[in-house]
Design a protein around this motif. Structure first.
Motif, PDB file in Angstrom:
ATOM      1  N   ARG A  33       0.833  -1.214   0.000  1.00  0.00           N
ATOM      2  CA  ARG A  33       0.000   0.000   0.000  1.00  0.00           C
ATOM      3  C   ARG A  33       0.868   1.265   0.000  1.00  0.00           C
ATOM      4  O   ARG A  33       0.524   2.256  -0.644  1.00  0.00           O
ATOM      5  CB  ARG A  33      -0.958   0.001   1.184  1.00  0.00           C
ATOM      6  N   VAL A  34       1.994   1.242   0.700  1.00  0.00           N
ATOM      7  CA  VAL A  34       2.912   2.388   0.686  1.00  0.00           C
ATOM      8  C   VAL A  34       3.447   2.604  -0.729  1.00  0.00           C
ATOM      9  O   VAL A  34       3.482   3.732  -1.228  1.00  0.00           O
ATOM     10  CB  VAL A  34       4.067   2.200   1.702  1.00  0.00           C
ATOM     11  N   ALA A 148       1.510   4.532   7.769  1.00  0.00           N
ATOM     12  CA  ALA A 148       1.969   4.452   6.382  1.00  0.00           C
ATOM     13  C   ALA A 148       2.152   5.848   5.803  1.00  0.00           C
ATOM     14  O   ALA A 148       3.130   6.113   5.086  1.00  0.00           O
ATOM     15  CB  ALA A 148       0.978   3.639   5.543  1.00  0.00           C
ATOM     16  N   GLY A 149       1.240   6.759   6.109  1.00  0.00           N
ATOM     17  CA  GLY A 149       1.368   8.142   5.660  1.00  0.00           C
ATOM     18  C   GLY A 149       2.624   8.797   6.205  1.00  0.00           C
ATOM     19  O   GLY A 149       3.332   9.530   5.485  1.00  0.00           O
ATOM     20  N   LYS A 150       2.930   8.531   7.472  1.00  0.00           N
ATOM     21  CA  LYS A 150       4.158   9.084   8.075  1.00  0.00           C
ATOM     22  C   LYS A 150       5.397   8.501   7.405  1.00  0.00           C
ATOM     23  O   LYS A 150       6.371   9.221   7.171  1.00  0.00           O
ATOM     24  CB  LYS A 150       4.184   8.785   9.581  1.00  0.00           C
ATOM     25  N   VAL A 151       5.370   7.206   7.108  1.00  0.00           N
ATOM     26  CA  VAL A 151       6.507   6.562   6.439  1.00  0.00           C
ATOM     27  C   VAL A 151       6.744   7.216   5.074  1.00  0.00           C
ATOM     28  O   VAL A 151       7.876   7.512   4.705  1.00  0.00           O
ATOM     29  CB  VAL A 151       6.285   5.042   6.308  1.00  0.00           C
ATOM     30  N   ILE A 152       5.673   7.460   4.338  1.00  0.00           N
ATOM     31  CA  ILE A 152       5.802   8.106   3.033  1.00  0.00           C
ATOM     32  C   ILE A 152       6.425   9.494   3.175  1.00  0.00           C
ATOM     33  O   ILE A 152       7.327   9.857   2.420  1.00  0.00           O
ATOM     34  CB  ILE A 152       4.436   8.164   2.318  1.00  0.00           C
ATOM     35  N   GLU A 153       5.975  10.254   4.146  1.00  0.00           N
ATOM     36  CA  GLU A 153       6.540  11.590   4.379  1.00  0.00           C
ATOM     37  C   GLU A 153       8.016  11.507   4.749  1.00  0.00           C
ATOM     38  O   GLU A 153       8.834  12.295   4.251  1.00  0.00           O
ATOM     39  CB  GLU A 153       5.765  12.307   5.494  1.00  0.00           C
ATOM     40  N   LEU A 154       8.371  10.567   5.622  1.00  0.00           N
ATOM     41  CA  LEU A 154       9.768  10.406   6.028  1.00  0.00           C
ATOM     42  C   LEU A 154      10.651  10.008   4.848  1.00  0.00           C
ATOM     43  O   LEU A 154      11.753  10.537   4.685  1.00  0.00           O
ATOM     44  CB  LEU A 154       9.884   9.371   7.148  1.00  0.00           C
ATOM     45  N   ILE A 161      12.511  13.796  -2.385  1.00  0.00           N
ATOM     46  CA  ILE A 161      11.583  13.744  -3.501  1.00  0.00           C
ATOM     47  C   ILE A 161      10.346  14.561  -3.163  1.00  0.00           C
ATOM     48  O   ILE A 161       9.951  14.646  -1.999  1.00  0.00           O
ATOM     49  CB  ILE A 161      11.195  12.296  -3.898  1.00  0.00           C
ATOM     50  N   SER A 162       9.752  15.157  -4.162  1.00  0.00           N
ATOM     51  CA  SER A 162       8.573  16.004  -3.974  1.00  0.00           C
ATOM     52  C   SER A 162       7.402  15.407  -4.723  1.00  0.00           C
ATOM     53  O   SER A 162       7.569  14.785  -5.772  1.00  0.00           O
ATOM     54  CB  SER A 162       8.844  17.407  -4.511  1.00  0.00           C
TER      55      SER A 162
END
Length: 165
Positions: A33-34, A148-154, A161-162
């Motif tokens: 999902r990430v 998962a959202g926090k992992v993506i941000e980290l 990457i933007s």
């Protein structure tokens, strides 16, 4: 006469981010999902690749070829509260007997051990998320979805990457 000092930019490590897990088992599919979300949100620079590793097991060894670094995202049971994020290197994965990595065809420590023996082991980072529910379900639990959202941000911050949109 002063001598000129030339400094070269550090080479960018060719990096594979692989999400592993079974999306049919709720939080067990968090790694996949990430990756799906990162594919939607980011245009990746050269040298950075994403992989839906599903339940690949030993097949992950083939995907590692040519990469300097492998970042794995997976459900990891370490006894903490659901949504806890773990950050582990290859040594941590081999030594932490208290952690239960998600149940795929073969265990991640076994895959890493074999890859090391085949001299195909890049630098490893495992980002694990403590699951809440691993029963038949296509959705992530709220705690795991937030993590998962926090992992993506980290990852976005760490890899510089933007979002593309």
């Amino acid at each position: 006469m002063a001598s000129a000092t030339y400094t070269s930019r550090p080479s960018i490590k060719k990096t594979l981010i692989a999400g592993i897990g079974n999306i049919l088992l709720g939080d067990e599919g968090v790694g996949v999902r990430v990756i799906e979300e990162m594919e939607r949100r980011f245009t990746l620079p050269a040298g950075l690749s994403l992989l839906d590793g599903g339940t690949a097991g030993y097949a992950l060894i083939d995907y590692m070829k040519g990469f300097d670094r492998l970042i794995l995202i997976d459900a990891v049971r370490g006894g903490k509260k659901p949504g806890t994020i773990y950050r582990l290197n290859a040594d941590d994965i081999q030594q932490r007997k208290d952690l239960q990595l998600s149940g795929h065809q073969i265990s991640l420590p076994d895959v890493l051990l074999l890859a090391g023996k085949l001299d195909k082991l890049p630098e490893i980072l495992l980002i694990g998320i403590e699951p809440r529910d691993m029963d038949y379900d296509l959705e992530l639990s709220r705690d795991v979805k937030d993590a998962a959202g926090k992992v993506i941000e980290l990852l976005a911050q760490e890899l510089n990457i933007s979002p593309s949109r």
